[in-house]
Design a protein around this motif. Structure first.
Motif, PDB file in Angstrom:
ATOM      1  N   SER A 300      49.678  -1.088  -2.487  1.00  0.00           N
ATOM      2  CA  SER A 300      50.370  -0.026  -3.217  1.00  0.00           C
ATOM      3  C   SER A 300      50.413   1.241  -2.370  1.00  0.00           C
ATOM      4  CB  SER A 300      49.667   0.271  -4.542  1.00  0.00           C
ATOM      5  OG  SER A 300      49.659  -0.875  -5.373  1.00  0.00           O
ATOM      6  N   ILE A 301      51.560   1.890  -2.365  1.00  0.00           N
ATOM      7  CA  ILE A 301      51.753   3.152  -1.646  1.00  0.00           C
ATOM      8  C   ILE A 301      52.242   4.190  -2.646  1.00  0.00           C
ATOM      9  CG2 ILE A 301      53.035   4.312   0.202  1.00  0.00           C
ATOM     10  CD1 ILE A 301      53.097   1.598   1.653  1.00  0.00           C
ATOM     11  N   GLU A 302      51.389   5.193  -2.888  1.00  0.00           N
ATOM     12  CA  GLU A 302      51.634   6.145  -3.978  1.00  0.00           C
ATOM     13  C   GLU A 302      51.803   7.560  -3.441  1.00  0.00           C
ATOM     14  OE1 GLU A 302      49.300   7.812  -7.992  1.00  0.00           O
ATOM     15  OE2 GLU A 302      48.490   6.139  -6.827  1.00  0.00           O
ATOM     16  N   ASP A 303      52.786   8.260  -3.985  1.00  0.00           N
ATOM     17  CA  ASP A 303      52.983   9.664  -3.637  1.00  0.00           C
ATOM     18  C   ASP A 303      52.979  10.508  -4.904  1.00  0.00           C
ATOM     19  OD1 ASP A 303      55.843  10.358  -4.643  1.00  0.00           O
ATOM     20  OD2 ASP A 303      56.183   8.535  -3.492  1.00  0.00           O
ATOM     21  N   ARG A 304      52.827  11.803  -4.742  1.00  0.00           N
ATOM     22  CA  ARG A 304      52.898  12.752  -5.851  1.00  0.00           C
ATOM     23  C   ARG A 304      54.118  13.657  -5.656  1.00  0.00           C
ATOM     24  NH1 ARG A 304      50.347  11.115 -10.270  1.00  0.00           N
ATOM     25  NH2 ARG A 304      48.333  10.193  -9.747  1.00  0.00           N
ATOM     26  N   LEU A 350      58.243  -7.091  -4.905  1.00  0.00           N
ATOM     27  CA  LEU A 350      58.178  -5.639  -4.729  1.00  0.00           C
ATOM     28  C   LEU A 350      58.615  -4.951  -6.017  1.00  0.00           C
ATOM     29  CD1 LEU A 350      57.976  -3.066  -2.921  1.00  0.00           C
ATOM     30  CD2 LEU A 350      60.347  -3.500  -2.243  1.00  0.00           C
ATOM     31  N   LYS A 351      57.844  -3.955  -6.458  1.00  0.00           N
ATOM     32  CA  LYS A 351      58.185  -3.237  -7.689  1.00  0.00           C
ATOM     33  C   LYS A 351      57.877  -1.755  -7.522  1.00  0.00           C
ATOM     34  CE  LYS A 351      53.643  -4.072  -9.788  1.00  0.00           C
ATOM     35  NZ  LYS A 351      52.909  -4.632 -10.941  1.00  0.00           N
ATOM     36  N   VAL A 352      58.378  -0.946  -8.458  1.00  0.00           N
ATOM     37  CA  VAL A 352      58.145   0.496  -8.407  1.00  0.00           C
ATOM     38  C   VAL A 352      57.866   1.024  -9.810  1.00  0.00           C
ATOM     39  CG1 VAL A 352      60.619   1.003  -8.626  1.00  0.00           C
ATOM     40  CG2 VAL A 352      59.083   2.730  -7.666  1.00  0.00           C
ATOM     41  N   LYS A 353      56.952   1.986  -9.878  1.00  0.00           N
ATOM     42  CA  LYS A 353      56.706   2.755 -11.095  1.00  0.00           C
ATOM     43  C   LYS A 353      56.867   4.222 -10.719  1.00  0.00           C
ATOM     44  CE  LYS A 353      53.498  -0.364 -13.496  1.00  0.00           C
ATOM     45  NZ  LYS A 353      52.121  -0.495 -14.074  1.00  0.00           N
ATOM     46  N   SER A 354      57.643   4.948 -11.505  1.00  0.00           N
ATOM     47  CA  SER A 354      57.899   6.331 -11.127  1.00  0.00           C
ATOM     48  C   SER A 354      58.195   7.179 -12.357  1.00  0.00           C
ATOM     49  CB  SER A 354      59.086   6.400 -10.160  1.00  0.00           C
ATOM     50  OG  SER A 354      59.297   7.728  -9.720  1.00  0.00           O
ATOM     51  N   PHE A 364      53.649  -4.076  -3.579  1.00  0.00           N
ATOM     52  CA  PHE A 364      54.191  -5.394  -3.256  1.00  0.00           C
ATOM     53  C   PHE A 364      53.073  -6.414  -3.132  1.00  0.00           C
ATOM     54  CE2 PHE A 364      53.781  -3.172   0.808  1.00  0.00           C
ATOM     55  CZ  PHE A 364      53.191  -4.109   1.645  1.00  0.00           C
ATOM     56  N   LEU A 365      53.402  -7.627  -3.534  1.00  0.00           N
ATOM     57  CA  LEU A 365      52.478  -8.760  -3.473  1.00  0.00           C
ATOM     58  C   LEU A 365      52.832  -9.633  -2.278  1.00  0.00           C
ATOM     59  CD1 LEU A 365      52.507  -9.851  -7.231  1.00  0.00           C
ATOM     60  CD2 LEU A 365      50.624  -8.720  -6.061  1.00  0.00           C
ATOM     61  N   LEU A 366      51.806 -10.130  -1.586  1.00  0.00           N
ATOM     62  CA  LEU A 366      51.971 -11.098  -0.513  1.00  0.00           C
ATOM     63  C   LEU A 366      51.015 -12.259  -0.764  1.00  0.00           C
ATOM     64  CD1 LEU A 366      52.079  -8.796   2.653  1.00  0.00           C
ATOM     65  CD2 LEU A 366      53.998 -10.081   1.685  1.00  0.00           C
ATOM     66  N   PRO A 367      51.482 -13.496  -0.664  1.00  0.00           N
ATOM     67  CA  PRO A 367      50.582 -14.636  -0.876  1.00  0.00           C
ATOM     68  C   PRO A 367      49.425 -14.618   0.108  1.00  0.00           C
ATOM     69  CG  PRO A 367      52.879 -15.347  -0.853  1.00  0.00           C
ATOM     70  CD  PRO A 367      52.865 -13.926  -0.388  1.00  0.00           C
ATOM     71  N   ALA A 368      48.211 -14.827  -0.398  1.00  0.00           N
ATOM     72  CA  ALA A 368      47.041 -14.893   0.477  1.00  0.00           C
ATOM     73  C   ALA A 368      47.067 -16.184   1.277  1.00  0.00           C
ATOM     74  CB  ALA A 368      45.767 -14.811  -0.357  1.00  0.00           C
ATOM     75  N   SER A 369      46.513 -16.119   2.476  1.00  0.00           N
ATOM     76  CA  SER A 369      46.461 -17.298   3.330  1.00  0.00           C
ATOM     77  C   SER A 369      45.301 -18.191   2.914  1.00  0.00           C
ATOM     78  CB  SER A 369      46.287 -16.876   4.794  1.00  0.00           C
ATOM     79  OG  SER A 369      46.059 -18.009   5.610  1.00  0.00           O
ATOM     80  N   SER A 370      45.481 -19.481   3.086  1.00  0.00           N
ATOM     81  CA  SER A 370      44.397 -20.422   2.785  1.00  0.00           C
ATOM     82  C   SER A 370      43.446 -20.561   3.964  1.00  0.00           C
ATOM     83  CB  SER A 370      44.988 -21.794   2.428  1.00  0.00           C
ATOM     84  OG  SER A 370      45.765 -22.282   3.514  1.00  0.00           O
ATOM     85  N   ARG A 371      43.821 -19.951   5.116  1.00  0.00           N
ATOM     86  CA  ARG A 371      42.996 -20.059   6.319  1.00  0.00           C
ATOM     87  C   ARG A 371      42.287 -18.753   6.612  1.00  0.00           C
ATOM     88  NH1 ARG A 371      46.445 -21.208  11.098  1.00  0.00           N
ATOM     89  NH2 ARG A 371      47.937 -19.823  10.078  1.00  0.00           N
TER      90      ARG A 371
END
Length: 519
Positions: A300-304, A350-354, A364-371
């Motif tokens: 998450s990348i948040e600004d004010r 990818l989503k946004v709340k504002s 944004f979500l990224l699938p975790a690696s199994s390795r």
């Protein structure tokens, strides 16, 4: 506890009080109004999911409230609630598209049943609208995909000629020559064009991320610090210590981080704190997520900053939509669309709340690696000015004459013996002849696509039948695809994407041939 807001309107204070208490006890977020005028004022100030209104009131009655809701607030459902029920009033309310009709007195269970039915209709309505919006957005992306696939090969071939000749010309000049700086500036501009073009290629339907298993935390921190190093903003990090590794295309996810950090920076012209967090997240079927169940990391990348107006929230991921001025250093309206495309092709979301005036949070979500993350070793590559013991013969296949001439000149400048071919059958013939006379080629550079002839994949397949030890590098001006990502599967020893510089060609050949450095 319910997440929906209800406005209850009635000029009978006792009905308002007791019905309101009952609904609050049921877990609804509730506001009340004692008149139609008060109700309309509240509707202007904030959004409600449902309005339950008395029918008969002084001045502005329930029918007037209903009409106002239907004209101005398409996302608000309505229930008429009255003790003066008759057939004509019910017909009028339903004609004006009221979702339901209740007679006083009624049991709270009956009211809750009607409320929940209305709210289910509302969620279905919103879901359908999101699906329609996604379908429109998908058609836009498909249009761009067709366009980018069409221009990719030719555009990058032309860029290759310009960039290659500039980098080649630099090798003939002394470092202190005034022309060296001029050519260097031109090369920097071409690199920006290349980067911009590569961003467009992320929309291509043939684009496949070149994924590697990495720990993303160090990359996230270093890139964020880099992109804010000359700004008035500073980064605050909250990254989980045990953050899972991910399999990503480092360059493409780096572009996502860059775009989102710079957006946060732009949202705070006077500077501020950009909060960057990363956590492990498990998605289950019960989460009702837009992604498949599994293990993910969420960044998450948040600004004010200034925030995003509600009416623009659904548009910001559309290609070419931008609130910024147009221009290379301003906005093309592609930054967030590129982020959306890259994350989607990584299997994420990818989503946004504002809120206007309060800031924005892009996640944004990224699938975790199994390795587990594997630290890669480093390979020493000699510099352009390091003497090389080179006597190798290189065979170049490309259907563009300018590319062939440029490649041959660059190879000769590096000390190689270069011979060129414009299609696959001729390439195989040249390779076979060289082997028969005892002067075999040490490596080949094969273009992926040859117009009207045998391309790189098929040529390599036949080449290995002639020489099982053949070394070849696959090259293409098309957007990155699975062949470039998994070139070893097709028998290649290396990969080089157009446009490439003199230095890049030097590095790739040094790796493939393991060129010996004179000491």
């Amino acid at each position: 506890m319910h997440n929906h807001k209800i406005l209850l309107v009635d000029d009978d204070t006792l009905v308002l009080e007791f019905t309101g208490i009952a609904l609050i006890n049921q877990g609804y977020e509730l506001k009340t109004a004692e008149s139609g005028e008060e109700a309309l004022k509240l509707l202007e100030e904030e959004a409600f999911d449902l309005v339950i209104t008395d029918l008969v009131m002084d001045a502005i009655d329930g029918i007037d409230v209903l009409k106002a809701v239907k004209e101005k607030y398409a996302d608000t459902m309505t229930i008429i609630f009255t003790g003066y029920g008759n057939l004509s009033s019910a017909v009028e309310a339903l004609r004006l598209n009221a979702e339901d009709y209740l007679l006083k007195p009624c049991k709270i269970e009956d009211m809750v049943f009607r409320i929940e039915r209305c709210l289910e209709k509302l969620e279905l309505k919103r879901r359908i609208r999101r699906m329609e919006a996604d379908a429109i957005k998908a058609r836009k992306f498909e249009t761009i995909a067709v366009m980018t696939d069409g221009i990719a090969h030719d555009y990058n071939n032309l860029l290759s000629v310009v960039m290659g000749n500039i980098s080649l010309a630099q090798t003939y000049l002394k470092p202190d020559d005034k022309n060296t700086k001029l050519l260097s500036n031109a090369e920097k501009a071409l690199i920006q064009i290349k980067d911009l073009t590569q961003q467009l290629f992320t929309f291509s339907e043939n684009f496949t991320p070149m994924k590697k298993n990495i720990a993303i935390a160090p990359m996230l921190k270093s890139l964020a610090m880099l992109f804010t190093s000359e700004s008035e903003s500073e980064c605050h990090f909250d990254v989980a210590d045990n953050l899972w590794s991910v399999e990503i295309d480092r360059a493409q996810i780096g572009q996502v981080i860059r775009n989102l950090v710079l957006n946060a920076e732009d949202a705070m012209p006077l500077g501020g704190t950009i909060k960057i967090s990363a956590i492990n997240k498990k998605i289950t079927r019960e989460n009702k997520s837009v992604t498949s169940p599994g293990e993910y990391i969420e960044i998450s990348i948040e600004d004010r900053g200034v925030g995003i107006p509600p009416e623009l929230t659904d548009k910001i991921f559309d290609p070419y939509f931008s609130t910024k001025e147009k221009g290379v250093q301003k906005g093309m309206g592609l930054g967030l669309a590129i982020c959306h495309s890259v994350i989607k092709k990584h299997g994420g979301y990818l989503k946004v709340k504002s809120k206007p005036g309060e800031g924005s949070v892009f996640s944004f979500l990224l699938p975790a690696s199994s390795r587990k993350t594997v630290k890669s070793g480093t390979l020493r590559i000699p510099s352009l000015h390091t003497p090389l013991k080179v006597s190798e013969k290189i065979l170049v296949m490309d259907d563009e004459e300018m590319i062939r001439e440029l490649s041959a000149e660059m190879l000769r400048r590096l000390g190689y013996d270069a011979i060129c071919s414009d299609e696959g059958l001729k390439t195989l013939s040249l390779y076979q002849e060289a082997m028969e006379i005892g002067e075999p080629f040490d490596a080949a550079i094969l273009d992926l696509t040859i117009r009207g002839g045998m391309g790189g994949i098929e040529t390599m397949r036949e080449l290995l039948k002639i020489d099982s030890q053949a070394k070849a590098i696959i090259s293409t001006g098309y957007s990155v695809n699975e062949i470039m990502m998994d070139y070893k599967k097709y028998g290649f020893c290396g990969v080089i994407a157009k446009p490439y510089s003199f230095q890049k060609l030097h590095d790739v050949l040094s790796r493939v041939l393991e060129v010996e450095v004179i000491t």
